[in-house]
Scaffold this motif. Structure first.
Motif, PDB file in Angstrom:
ATOM      1  N   VAL A 251       0.856  -1.182   0.000  1.00  0.00           N
ATOM      2  CA  VAL A 251       0.000   0.000   0.000  1.00  0.00           C
ATOM      3  C   VAL A 251       0.893   1.233   0.000  1.00  0.00           C
ATOM      4  O   VAL A 251       1.787   1.363   0.839  1.00  0.00           O
ATOM      5  CB  VAL A 251      -0.927   0.024   1.236  1.00  0.00           C
ATOM      6  CG1 VAL A 251      -1.695   1.326   1.308  1.00  0.00           C
ATOM      7  CG2 VAL A 251      -1.870  -1.157   1.207  1.00  0.00           C
TER       8      VAL A 251
ATOM      9  N   ARG B 232       0.801   5.261   0.490  1.00  0.00           N
ATOM     10  CA  ARG B 232      -0.102   6.217   1.140  1.00  0.00           C
ATOM     11  C   ARG B 232       0.455   7.625   1.028  1.00  0.00           C
ATOM     12  O   ARG B 232       1.597   7.889   1.401  1.00  0.00           O
ATOM     13  CB  ARG B 232      -0.279   5.810   2.601  1.00  0.00           C
ATOM     14  CG  ARG B 232      -1.172   6.702   3.394  1.00  0.00           C
ATOM     15  CD  ARG B 232      -1.450   6.169   4.766  1.00  0.00           C
ATOM     16  NE  ARG B 232      -0.207   5.853   5.477  1.00  0.00           N
ATOM     17  CZ  ARG B 232      -0.152   5.180   6.601  1.00  0.00           C
ATOM     18  NH1 ARG B 232      -1.245   4.727   7.148  1.00  0.00           N
ATOM     19  NH2 ARG B 232       0.993   4.948   7.193  1.00  0.00           N
TER      20      ARG B 232
ATOM     21  N   GLU C  70      -4.570  12.396   1.961  1.00  0.00           N
ATOM     22  CA  GLU C  70      -5.421  11.360   2.554  1.00  0.00           C
ATOM     23  C   GLU C  70      -5.829  10.347   1.483  1.00  0.00           C
ATOM     24  O   GLU C  70      -7.001  10.020   1.321  1.00  0.00           O
ATOM     25  CB  GLU C  70      -6.671  11.989   3.191  1.00  0.00           C
ATOM     26  CG  GLU C  70      -6.372  12.979   4.275  1.00  0.00           C
ATOM     27  CD  GLU C  70      -5.930  12.321   5.570  1.00  0.00           C
ATOM     28  OE1 GLU C  70      -6.421  11.219   5.856  1.00  0.00           O
ATOM     29  OE2 GLU C  70      -5.103  12.918   6.261  1.00  0.00           O
TER      30      GLU C  70
ATOM     31  N   GLU D 205      -4.066  -2.159   7.779  1.00  0.00           N
ATOM     32  CA  GLU D 205      -5.154  -3.048   7.410  1.00  0.00           C
ATOM     33  C   GLU D 205      -5.918  -2.397   6.267  1.00  0.00           C
ATOM     34  O   GLU D 205      -6.398  -1.267   6.388  1.00  0.00           O
ATOM     35  CB  GLU D 205      -6.084  -3.301   8.596  1.00  0.00           C
ATOM     36  CG  GLU D 205      -7.123  -4.341   8.275  1.00  0.00           C
ATOM     37  CD  GLU D 205      -7.937  -4.746   9.478  1.00  0.00           C
ATOM     38  OE1 GLU D 205      -9.103  -5.114   9.268  1.00  0.00           O
ATOM     39  OE2 GLU D 205      -7.417  -4.698  10.597  1.00  0.00           O
ATOM     40  N   TRP D 206      -6.017  -3.088   5.153  1.00  0.00           N
ATOM     41  CA  TRP D 206      -6.643  -2.546   3.954  1.00  0.00           C
ATOM     42  C   TRP D 206      -8.136  -2.828   3.969  1.00  0.00           C
ATOM     43  O   TRP D 206      -8.662  -3.521   4.835  1.00  0.00           O
ATOM     44  CB  TRP D 206      -5.958  -3.154   2.715  1.00  0.00           C
ATOM     45  CG  TRP D 206      -6.314  -2.503   1.432  1.00  0.00           C
ATOM     46  CD1 TRP D 206      -6.970  -3.071   0.380  1.00  0.00           C
ATOM     47  CD2 TRP D 206      -6.058  -1.149   1.042  1.00  0.00           C
ATOM     48  NE1 TRP D 206      -7.117  -2.163  -0.630  1.00  0.00           N
ATOM     49  CE2 TRP D 206      -6.574  -0.975  -0.249  1.00  0.00           C
ATOM     50  CE3 TRP D 206      -5.446  -0.073   1.661  1.00  0.00           C
ATOM     51  CZ2 TRP D 206      -6.500   0.230  -0.937  1.00  0.00           C
ATOM     52  CZ3 TRP D 206      -5.364   1.128   0.973  1.00  0.00           C
ATOM     53  CH2 TRP D 206      -5.881   1.275  -0.303  1.00  0.00           C
ATOM     54  N   GLU D 207      -8.854  -2.284   2.991  1.00  0.00           N
ATOM     55  CA  GLU D 207     -10.309  -2.394   2.917  1.00  0.00           C
ATOM     56  C   GLU D 207     -10.796  -3.845   2.811  1.00  0.00           C
ATOM     57  O   GLU D 207     -11.922  -4.149   3.210  1.00  0.00           O
ATOM     58  CB  GLU D 207     -10.816  -1.596   1.711  1.00  0.00           C
ATOM     59  CG  GLU D 207     -10.466  -0.140   1.808  1.00  0.00           C
ATOM     60  CD  GLU D 207     -10.490   0.554   0.456  1.00  0.00           C
ATOM     61  OE1 GLU D 207     -10.676  -0.125  -0.579  1.00  0.00           O
ATOM     62  OE2 GLU D 207     -10.314   1.781   0.438  1.00  0.00           O
ATOM     63  N   ASP D 208      -9.969  -4.734   2.289  1.00  0.00           N
ATOM     64  CA  ASP D 208     -10.373  -6.123   2.136  1.00  0.00           C
ATOM     65  C   ASP D 208     -10.145  -6.956   3.399  1.00  0.00           C
ATOM     66  O   ASP D 208     -10.389  -8.157   3.419  1.00  0.00           O
ATOM     67  CB  ASP D 208      -9.660  -6.770   0.944  1.00  0.00           C
ATOM     68  CG  ASP D 208      -8.150  -6.798   1.092  1.00  0.00           C
ATOM     69  OD1 ASP D 208      -7.632  -6.359   2.133  1.00  0.00           O
ATOM     70  OD2 ASP D 208      -7.475  -7.260   0.143  1.00  0.00           O
ATOM     71  N   GLY D 209      -9.647  -6.306   4.463  1.00  0.00           N
ATOM     72  CA  GLY D 209      -9.433  -6.986   5.728  1.00  0.00           C
ATOM     73  C   GLY D 209      -8.045  -7.578   5.904  1.00  0.00           C
ATOM     74  O   GLY D 209      -7.706  -8.036   6.989  1.00  0.00           O
ATOM     75  N   ASN D 210      -7.239  -7.587   4.852  1.00  0.00           N
ATOM     76  CA  ASN D 210      -5.871  -8.106   4.932  1.00  0.00           C
ATOM     77  C   ASN D 210      -4.912  -7.017   5.382  1.00  0.00           C
ATOM     78  O   ASN D 210      -5.178  -5.830   5.230  1.00  0.00           O
ATOM     79  CB  ASN D 210      -5.420  -8.654   3.580  1.00  0.00           C
ATOM     80  CG  ASN D 210      -6.213  -9.875   3.167  1.00  0.00           C
ATOM     81  OD1 ASN D 210      -6.640 -10.646   4.009  1.00  0.00           O
ATOM     82  ND2 ASN D 210      -6.418 -10.036   1.881  1.00  0.00           N
ATOM     83  N   THR D 211      -3.780  -7.433   5.935  1.00  0.00           N
ATOM     84  CA  THR D 211      -2.743  -6.504   6.374  1.00  0.00           C
ATOM     85  C   THR D 211      -1.614  -6.504   5.354  1.00  0.00           C
ATOM     86  O   THR D 211      -1.132  -7.563   4.956  1.00  0.00           O
ATOM     87  CB  THR D 211      -2.206  -6.918   7.748  1.00  0.00           C
ATOM     88  OG1 THR D 211      -3.313  -6.941   8.666  1.00  0.00           O
ATOM     89  CG2 THR D 211      -1.180  -5.934   8.252  1.00  0.00           C
TER      90      THR D 211
END
Length: 84
Positions: A13, A15, A20, A36-42
């Motif tokens: 990711v 950033r 933002e 932690e991304w939107e799909d729940g994975n880190t």
């Protein structure tokens, strides 16, 4: 490809804290920080100074310099030199 000589290529990711804005992509860059991304994975996260959401060229706030006017003003001030 030869095994064992290439860096690991995986999801990361990137950033942009100023805007933002974050996006998930694949890269060989690594980081100790995770998010932690939107799909729940880190995923590892890399903070960048500027991205397409904050760069003046992409946001439309870029200034266009009048280079032709600057050249003409220089020639008026100092005169155009002729061939010797």
């Amino acid at each position: 490809m030869k095994p064992g000589i290439h860096p690991a290529y995986g999801p990361v990711v990137f950033r942009d804290r100023a805007a933002e804005f974050a996006f998930l992509t694949r890269s060989t860059a690594t980081s100790d920080k995770t998010v932690e991304w939107e799909d729940g994975n880190t995923y590892p996260v890399i903070d960048v100074e500027i991205s397409s959401q904050s760069h003046p060229f992409y946001t439309g706030t870029a200034r266009v310099l009048d280079t032709a006017g600057r050249v003409e003003r220089f020639e008026r001030r100092y005169g155009r030199r002729g061939a010797r």
